[in-house]
Structure formats: structure tokens, C-alpha cells
Design a protein around this motif. Structure first.
Motif, short mmCIF file in Angstrom:
data_model
loop_
_atom_site.label_atom_id
_atom_site.label_comp_id
_atom_site.label_asym_id
_atom_site.label_seq_id
_atom_site.Cartn_x
_atom_site.Cartn_y
_atom_site.Cartn_z
N ALA A 1 10.14 -8.11 -2.70
CA ALA A 1 10.03 -6.78 -2.11
C ALA A 1 9.12 -6.80 -0.89
CB ALA A 1 9.49 -5.78 -3.14
N ILE A 2 9.53 -6.11 0.16
CA ILE A 2 8.73 -6.02 1.37
C ILE A 2 7.41 -5.35 1.03
CG2 ILE A 2 8.61 -5.02 3.68
CD1 ILE A 2 11.68 -5.09 3.67
N GLY A 3 6.32 -5.98 1.46
CA GLY A 3 5.00 -5.41 1.20
C GLY A 3 4.42 -5.80 -0.14
N SER A 4 5.19 -6.56 -0.96
CA SER A 4 4.67 -6.99 -2.25
C SER A 4 3.63 -8.07 -2.06
CB SER A 4 5.80 -7.52 -3.13
OG SER A 4 6.34 -8.70 -2.57
N THR A 5 2.89 -8.41 -3.13
CA THR A 5 1.88 -9.47 -3.06
C THR A 5 2.49 -10.79 -2.64
OG1 THR A 5 0.64 -8.37 -4.83
CG2 THR A 5 0.09 -10.68 -4.37
N GLU A 6 3.69 -11.10 -3.19
CA GLU A 6 4.36 -12.35 -2.84
C GLU A 6 4.73 -12.39 -1.37
OE1 GLU A 6 5.15 -10.37 -5.27
OE2 GLU A 6 4.86 -11.50 -7.14
N ASP A 7 5.20 -11.26 -0.85
CA ASP A 7 5.59 -11.21 0.56
C ASP A 7 4.37 -11.37 1.46
OD1 ASP A 7 7.59 -10.75 2.60
OD2 ASP A 7 6.57 -8.86 2.96
N GLU A 8 3.26 -10.69 1.13
CA GLU A 8 2.05 -10.81 1.93
C GLU A 8 1.54 -12.25 1.93
OE1 GLU A 8 0.76 -8.64 3.78
OE2 GLU A 8 1.78 -6.80 3.16
N GLU B 1 2.90 2.15 -4.86
CA GLU B 1 3.28 1.04 -3.99
C GLU B 1 4.79 0.93 -3.88
OE1 GLU B 1 2.65 -1.90 -1.29
OE2 GLU B 1 1.18 -0.55 -2.19
N ASP B 2 5.50 1.21 -4.98
CA ASP B 2 6.96 1.16 -4.95
C ASP B 2 7.51 2.19 -3.96
OD1 ASP B 2 7.16 -0.89 -6.74
OD2 ASP B 2 7.51 0.38 -8.48
N ALA B 3 6.92 3.37 -3.94
CA ALA B 3 7.35 4.40 -3.01
C ALA B 3 7.11 3.97 -1.57
CB ALA B 3 6.63 5.71 -3.30
N LEU B 4 5.96 3.35 -1.31
CA LEU B 4 5.66 2.86 0.04
C LEU B 4 6.63 1.75 0.43
CD1 LEU B 4 1.74 2.73 -0.03
CD2 LEU B 4 3.22 4.50 0.93
N ASN B 5 7.06 0.94 -0.55
CA ASN B 5 8.00 -0.14 -0.26
C ASN B 5 9.37 0.41 0.16
OD1 ASN B 5 6.31 -2.33 -0.62
ND2 ASN B 5 6.75 -2.49 -2.80
N VAL B 6 9.74 1.58 -0.36
CA VAL B 6 11.00 2.21 0.07
C VAL B 6 10.90 2.54 1.56
CG1 VAL B 6 12.57 4.15 -0.23
CG2 VAL B 6 11.44 3.16 -2.23
N ILE B 7 9.78 3.10 1.95
CA ILE B 7 9.56 3.44 3.37
C ILE B 7 9.60 2.17 4.21
CG2 ILE B 7 7.95 4.44 5.03
CD1 ILE B 7 9.22 6.47 3.14
N ARG B 8 8.91 1.12 3.76
CA ARG B 8 8.91 -0.14 4.50
C ARG B 8 10.33 -0.69 4.67
NH1 ARG B 8 4.26 -1.26 1.01
NH2 ARG B 8 2.36 -1.26 2.25
#
Length: 304
Positions: free
Chosen positions: A65-72, A283-290
């Protein structure tokens, strides 16, 4: 003699399954994880099923997921490597020209900035009873459309015998999780495999089909004339990972948060301006925006 029998037994156990068995196993995975309908798979060859299975599995295994810990973490590692001296040119240091880094830089925003695109509201029908049912989780085992003096309603039964009645898919999304959603989609597709859906069943069948089977390349009548769409609400259901676009003409478009649909850049801009309705800022809601911002910017680059 015993050693020979044991060796023979081991060989029998290690023998791979026949193609029909493998095909059925792969189809089951595609339907449950990839959300594909049985009717779109049953007439395909073993090789075609295998190709679809490998594609779905690669996507599922590699999706971050964009913005997730793994992505960062991945972005940090890429930037660290970019600072390392080039092996080709000694004594020089160059930045890694990764398209992913460029894209990340463009859409990288603080949580406070992203929250400007969220609107916290109370979802109708979301009660303590709904949450309690969701916590007492049991797989969905049956679906049906029931006629009553008040009209049609959707009956969903779990394996533990619990039955709930709903008027719309939106109401169902309050108490489902993603696995429930896949099970419901499969049950609805199988239910209408030999009979045409009508009434409320037609609406449910259409909503689930649009959500599960539409891709970014789809050319369907639904996605045309987006400049004329008037947005009433854009809402996110976190337990299922579904966001819904409600239009003034009564159309409701259900979309999985990680899947790209044939939305235009202009419409996504209007969605962001309208703001995503959520029950709470997460954070999931923010990931939708991202995700929407990234898809919009990808389209902008293609148009340049």
C-alpha cells in the motif's frame, strides 16, 4: 521389502496433482483472492487459467500500500543507494533516477495536508449491533433475495446460522470484511449463473461485478460522460477496503481501494475537492487519498 514399500508410498505422496485438479485449485484462488467470476473462467484452458493465476498471485504477493511502512522503507533504501558512488564513474556521486522516487516526491504530503481531503461523518445504519456481529465472525454461507410485503431485501446468512437482511450493498459493507466481500461476490455470481438477475438482485449483481471485474482498461458504458457526473458523496468503508462514489442520478460506483478504474483526471480532482467521507481519520483513509492522487498524477504525466 518394507523399505521398498515405504519408498513407493513416498513417491505416491510426492506425485503432483493432475492438470484438472491443479486447474480447479488455481480457479479457486483466482476467485477468492482475485475476485474473478466463475463464469469468466470455466471455459478457459489450463494454460490460460495458469497465466491468470500467476498474474493474480504476483500482484497479491508484491502489493504494498502506498504510504505503508513497507513502502516508506523501500523508498528509503532506494534513496540510500542513490547516494552511493557509481561503479561506472569513479569519484562521482549521482542520484538514482528512479521513476518511483519521482512519483513519490510529487505526491509525498504530510498527514495534516492529506487530512484536508477527509470529511468525518456518521454513516447511517452503523450501530453497535453491526460492530458486534462483525466481531463474532463466521464465513458467509448463503445469499438470497427475499420478497416481503414491504418489498425485496437481501438476506445474508453466516455459517453459524446468523441471518441479516439488508436493502443495499452499502448497508452490508458496514459489517463485512474483505474476505466476506469475496465470498459474497462468489455466491451472487454462482446464484445468477443460470438465471437472469432482476430487481434488487440485478443491482447487487451489477455493483459487485463493477467493483470486482472492472479494470483501468475497461471500456464500459458506465464510465463514459464523466464530465457530466455530479458527485453527492465519496465514502470509504474501512473494514472491506471499498470506497463508493454516489452520483446525483442515483448511480453508486463501488471500488476496491487498491484497484485502478477508468476514472478521468478531471473526475478524480473533483473527488478530492469534494473530500472523502470517513467515520474517523485513519492511515487506511489517508492511503485512499494517496492512491487517488497518484493515479491522477500518473494520468497527468501521460498527457504531457
Amino acid at each position: 521389502m518394507l523399505r521398498a514399500e515405504a519408498t513407493s508410498h513416498i513417491k505416491k505422496q510426492a506425485k503432483p496433482p493432475y492438470h484438472p485438479q491443479l486447474r480447479n485449485q488455481m480457479m479457486k484462488y483466482i476467485r477468492n483472492v482475485g475476485g474473478k467470476a466463475y463464469r469468466n473462467l470455466k471455459n478457459k484452458s489450463y494454460e490460460e487459467i495458469r497465466d491468470i493465476y500467476e498474474k493474480v498471485k504476483r500482484f497479491n504477493d508484491k502489493f504494498v500500500a502506498i504510504g505503508s511502512t513497507e513502502d516508506e522503507q523501500a523508498i528509503k533504501e532506494m534513496n540510500v543507494k542513490a547516494e552511493e558512488p557509481s561503479k561506472k564513474r569513479k569519484g562521482t556521486i549521482r542520484k538514482m533516477k528512479s521513476s518511483r522516487i519521482i512519483k513519490k516526491r510529487k505526491i509525498q504530503k504530510s498527514d495534516d495536508e492529506l487530512k484536508n481531503f477527509l470529511k468525518v461523518v456518521d454513516f447511517e445504519g452503523d450501530s453497535a449491533q453491526d460492530v458486534e456481529v462483525m466481531e463474532q465472525h463466521s464465513l458467509i454461507s448463503r445469499f438470497s433475495i427475499v420478497q416481503s410485503p414491504e418489498g425485496e431485501y437481501i438476506a445474508v446468512q453466516r455459517a453459524n446460522g446468523h441471518i441479516r437482511a439488508f436493502n443495499t450493498l452499502n448497508e452490508i459493507l458496514h459489517i463485512l470484511d474483505r474476505q466476506d466481500l469475496y465470498h459474497l461476490h462468489r455466491l451472487v455470481i454462482e446464484y445468477y449463473e443460470h438465471i437472469p438477475p432482476t430487481g434488487l438482485g440485478l443491482i447487487l449483481h451489477g455493483d459487485l461485478t463493477t467493483m470486482m471485474e472492472t479494470t483501468e482498461e475497461s471500456d464500459d458504458e458506465l464510465w463514459r460522460n464523466q464530465t457530466e457526473w455530479e458527485i453527492i458523496s465519496w465514502r470509504f468503508y474501512e473494514s472491506t477496503g471499498v470506497h463508493i462514489l454516489e452520483l446525483e442520478n442515483g448511480t453508486m460506483i463501488h471500488m476496491l481501494v487498491e484497484q485502478r478504474y477508468p476514472l478521468t483526471r478531471e473526475l478524480m480532482q473533483r473527488m478530492l475537492e469534494h473530500k472523502l467521507e470517513v467515520q474517523k481519520e485513519t492511515e487506511d483513509a489517508l492511503n485512499v487519498i494517496r492512491f487517488v492522487m497518484k493515479q491522477k498524477e500518473d494520468l497527468e504525466r501521460e498527457e504531457e
